[in-house]
Design an enzyme around this catalytic site. Structure first.
Site, PDB file in Angstrom:
ATOM      1  N   LYS A   1      57.473 -17.340 -25.600  1.00 56.39           N
ATOM      2  CA  LYS A   1      57.825 -17.893 -24.230  1.00 56.39           C
ATOM      3  C   LYS A   1      57.125 -18.909 -23.781  1.00 56.39           C
ATOM      4  O   LYS A   1      55.707 -18.906 -24.134  1.00 56.39           O
ATOM      5  CB  LYS A   1      58.019 -16.835 -23.226  1.00 56.39           C
ATOM      6  CG  LYS A   1      58.889 -15.638 -23.664  1.00 56.39           C
ATOM      7  CD  LYS A   1      59.198 -14.596 -22.482  1.00 56.39           C
ATOM      8  CE  LYS A   1      59.732 -13.299 -23.392  1.00 56.39           C
ATOM      9  NZ  LYS A   1      58.764 -12.295 -23.823  1.00 56.39           N
TER      10      LYS A   1
ATOM     11  N   HIS B   1      59.556 -18.687 -19.312  1.00 58.66           N
ATOM     12  CA  HIS B   1      59.200 -17.460 -19.096  1.00 58.66           C
ATOM     13  C   HIS B   1      59.672 -17.107 -17.472  1.00 58.66           C
ATOM     14  O   HIS B   1      60.071 -15.876 -17.145  1.00 58.66           O
ATOM     15  CB  HIS B   1      57.852 -17.203 -19.105  1.00 58.66           C
ATOM     16  CG  HIS B   1      57.099 -15.752 -19.511  1.00 58.66           C
ATOM     17  ND1 HIS B   1      56.225 -15.388 -20.268  1.00 58.66           N
ATOM     18  CD2 HIS B   1      57.914 -14.455 -18.899  1.00 58.66           C
ATOM     19  CE1 HIS B   1      56.193 -13.903 -20.301  1.00 58.66           C
ATOM     20  NE2 HIS B   1      57.201 -13.452 -19.634  1.00 58.66           N
TER      21      HIS B   1
HETATM   22  N1  LIG Z   1      60.398 -11.956 -19.485  1.00 57.42           N
HETATM   23  C1  LIG Z   1      59.730 -11.017 -18.962  1.00 57.42           C
HETATM   24  O1  LIG Z   1      59.272 -11.510 -17.895  1.00 57.42           O
HETATM   25  C2  LIG Z   1      59.564  -9.837 -19.022  1.00 57.42           C
HETATM   26  C3  LIG Z   1      58.772  -8.823 -18.284  1.00 57.42           C
HETATM   27  C4  LIG Z   1      58.566  -7.660 -18.772  1.00 57.42           C
HETATM   28  C5  LIG Z   1      58.725  -7.188 -20.119  1.00 57.42           C
HETATM   29  N2  LIG Z   1      59.390  -8.042 -20.830  1.00 57.42           N
HETATM   30  C6  LIG Z   1      59.796  -8.107 -22.378  1.00 57.42           C
HETATM   31  O2  LIG Z   1      60.350  -6.642 -22.248  1.00 57.42           O
HETATM   32  C7  LIG Z   1      59.875  -5.682 -22.994  1.00 57.42           C
HETATM   33  C8  LIG Z   1      60.263  -4.472 -22.668  1.00 57.42           C
HETATM   34  O3  LIG Z   1      59.690  -4.101 -21.351  1.00 57.42           O
HETATM   35  P1  LIG Z   1      58.397  -3.369 -20.555  1.00 57.42           P
HETATM   36  O4  LIG Z   1      57.264  -3.229 -21.890  1.00 57.42           O
HETATM   37  O5  LIG Z   1      57.854  -3.436 -19.133  1.00 57.42           O
HETATM   38  O6  LIG Z   1      59.030  -1.776 -20.690  1.00 57.42           O
HETATM   39  P2  LIG Z   1      59.879  -0.712 -21.061  1.00 57.42           P
HETATM   40  O7  LIG Z   1      60.360  -1.023 -22.714  1.00 57.42           O
HETATM   41  O8  LIG Z   1      61.266  -0.644 -20.161  1.00 57.42           O
HETATM   42  O9  LIG Z   1      59.201   0.485 -21.201  1.00 57.42           O
HETATM   43  C9  LIG Z   1      57.855   0.816 -21.776  1.00 57.42           C
HETATM   44  C10 LIG Z   1      57.347   1.911 -21.462  1.00 57.42           C
HETATM   45  O10 LIG Z   1      58.254   3.300 -21.730  1.00 57.42           O
HETATM   46  C11 LIG Z   1      57.334   3.969 -22.402  1.00 57.42           C
HETATM   47  N3  LIG Z   1      58.272   4.327 -23.472  1.00 57.42           N
HETATM   48  C12 LIG Z   1      58.775   3.763 -24.644  1.00 57.42           C
HETATM   49  N4  LIG Z   1      59.621   4.567 -25.262  1.00 57.42           N
HETATM   50  C13 LIG Z   1      59.729   5.845 -24.638  1.00 57.42           C
HETATM   51  C14 LIG Z   1      60.360   6.967 -25.019  1.00 57.42           C
HETATM   52  N5  LIG Z   1      60.966   7.244 -26.157  1.00 57.42           N
HETATM   53  N6  LIG Z   1      60.065   7.964 -24.131  1.00 57.42           N
HETATM   54  C15 LIG Z   1      59.277   7.563 -23.056  1.00 57.42           C
HETATM   55  N7  LIG Z   1      58.554   6.885 -22.784  1.00 57.42           N
HETATM   56  C16 LIG Z   1      58.675   5.568 -23.327  1.00 57.42           C
HETATM   57  C17 LIG Z   1      56.400   3.162 -23.274  1.00 57.42           C
HETATM   58  O11 LIG Z   1      55.115   3.964 -23.433  1.00 57.42           O
HETATM   59  P3  LIG Z   1      54.116   3.845 -24.772  1.00 57.42           P
HETATM   60  O12 LIG Z   1      54.111   2.454 -25.006  1.00 57.42           O
HETATM   61  O13 LIG Z   1      52.954   4.332 -24.203  1.00 57.42           O
HETATM   62  O14 LIG Z   1      55.082   4.537 -25.742  1.00 57.42           O
HETATM   63  C18 LIG Z   1      55.864   2.218 -22.002  1.00 57.42           C
HETATM   64  O15 LIG Z   1      55.078   2.696 -20.836  1.00 57.42           O
HETATM   65  C19 LIG Z   1      58.162  -6.014 -23.061  1.00 57.42           C
HETATM   66  O16 LIG Z   1      57.334  -5.582 -23.921  1.00 57.42           O
HETATM   67  C20 LIG Z   1      58.421  -7.562 -22.939  1.00 57.42           C
HETATM   68  O17 LIG Z   1      58.528  -8.068 -24.526  1.00 57.42           O
HETATM   69  C21 LIG Z   1      59.751  -9.419 -20.373  1.00 57.42           C
END
Ligand SMILES: NC(=O)c1ccc[n+]([C@@H]2O[C@H](COP(=O)([O-])OP(=O)(O)OC[C@H]3O[C@@H](n4cnc5c(N)ncnc54)[C@H](OP(=O)(O)O)[C@@H]3O)[C@@H](O)[C@H]2O)c1
Length: 277
Positions: free
Chosen positions: A76, A109
């Site tokens: 991004k 982004h």
């Molecule tokens: N475009 C944007 O502005 C933007 C903003 C935010 C995110 N993103 C993208 O979206 C992706 C995902 O979003 P996110 O990282 O905010 O959050 P998410 O995927 O909604 O949640 C991740 C969190 O949930 C936990 N988790 C994952 N699998 C789990 C499970 N099976 N059971 C319990 N807890 C679990 C992880 O912990 P652990 O890692 O400790 O296992 C972490 O704390 C990001 O990595 C990024 O690539 C983009």
């Protein structure tokens, strides 16, 4: 091994529906967990310059026992790179850190309306695609108004829009706008960034009925309603079990039960309308 279905873009390319996100993952950790993710079956990785881990992602891609053409890599354009010249330099920087010739998807982004440069950035994205440095181009965090504006001004429709989307924040209006323009919807923070939605009683009840995890129920819901979805985890068992959500199918009634969890105050991340970072 299970493989993710693909979702077609209007530009003729397609994206694996279930991907792996690496926000808040250190560069060296990213190299390791992305390798694990690829071994678990993911073929789509979502990074960004601002995550500081493109180099680690690139290392994992090279180390993987999977040909480059079978992997889908998104990065991004950060908010301080919206000027045309900075945007053209930014994709070169990302490709250098990733050590790739081309990314499969390049996204703006955030629109950051207060900065007022998102149209200039979108025109630069079109040039970047024409130069072959990004196969497909799209946006992230665009309010409806700015999304309509860039389409009207350039005639080029983003292939995909990556937005905050989970059962507590379902973005119905934007999804309708996407359908009108044939834009794919991609869900960020699909598990609510690990917050309360993961323990919602409705989600827990469905998980118990099906004998699966709560996260698998939420990911299966995203897949059922047609979202591209990119859960993040650095926990080895979760990397594997989240991918296995592809084997979980919800009934129409279970999808409806989750559809009913939408809340006006469910947002967990930044607001694209007021974004000032
Ligand atoms: N475009 C944007 O502005 C933007 C903003 C935010 C995110 N993103 C993208 O979206 C992706 C995902 O979003 P996110 O990282 O905010 O959050 P998410 O995927 O909604 O949640 C991740 C969190 O949930 C936990 N988790 C994952 N699998 C789990 C499970 N099976 N059971 C319990 N807890 C679990 C992880 O912990 P652990 O890692 O400790 O296992 C972490 O704390 C990001 O990595 C990024 O690539 C983009």
């Amino acid at each position: 091994m299970t493989i993710s279905p693909s979702v077609a873009f209007h530009d003729g390319h397609s994206i694996p529906q279930l991907g792996y996100g690496v926000w808040q993952v250190e560069n060296d950790v990213a190299a390791d967990v992305v390798e694990q993710a690829i071994r678990a079956g993911y073929r789509h990785i979502d990074t960004a310059r601002i995550y500081g881990n493109e180099e680690g992602v690139g290392r994992a891609v090279r180390a993987a026992d999977v040909p480059r053409e079978d992997l889908f890599i998104t990065t991004k354009l950060w908010n301080d790179d919206h000027d045309r010249d900075k945007a053209l330099a930014a994709i070169d920087g990302s490709l250098e850190r990733l050590r790739l010739e081309q990314v499969d998807l390049f996204l703006i982004h955030w629109a950051k309306p207060v900065q007022g440069k998102y149209l200039e950035a979108w025109k630069a994205m079109i040039e970047i695609q024409q130069a072959g440095k990004a196969r497909s181009i799209g946006v992230s965090n665009f309010p409806a108004e700015q999304l309509e504006e860039i389409i009207e001004a350039t005639g080029v429709v983003p292939a995909i829009h990556q937005i905050e989307l989970h059962p507590y924040f379902q973005q119905r209006e934007l999804r309708e706008l996407h359908a009108k323009h044939n834009i794919v919807t991609e869900a960020w923070s699909p598990l609510g960034s690990g917050g309360a939605v993961l323990n919602d009683p409705v989600i827990s009840q469905i998980a118990e009925e099906k004998g699966v995890t709560n996260a698998q129920v939420i990911i299966a819901w995203h897949l059922a309603i047609g979202n591209v979805v990119i859960p993040k985890s650095v926990t080895p068992e979760r990397i594997v079990s989240n991918f296995a959500s592809l084997d979980v199918s919800l009934t129409a009634e279970q999808v409806e039960q989750i559809n009913a969890l939408d809340r006006p105050d469910g947002r967990v991340g930044g607001d694209p309308v007021t974004c000032d970072f």
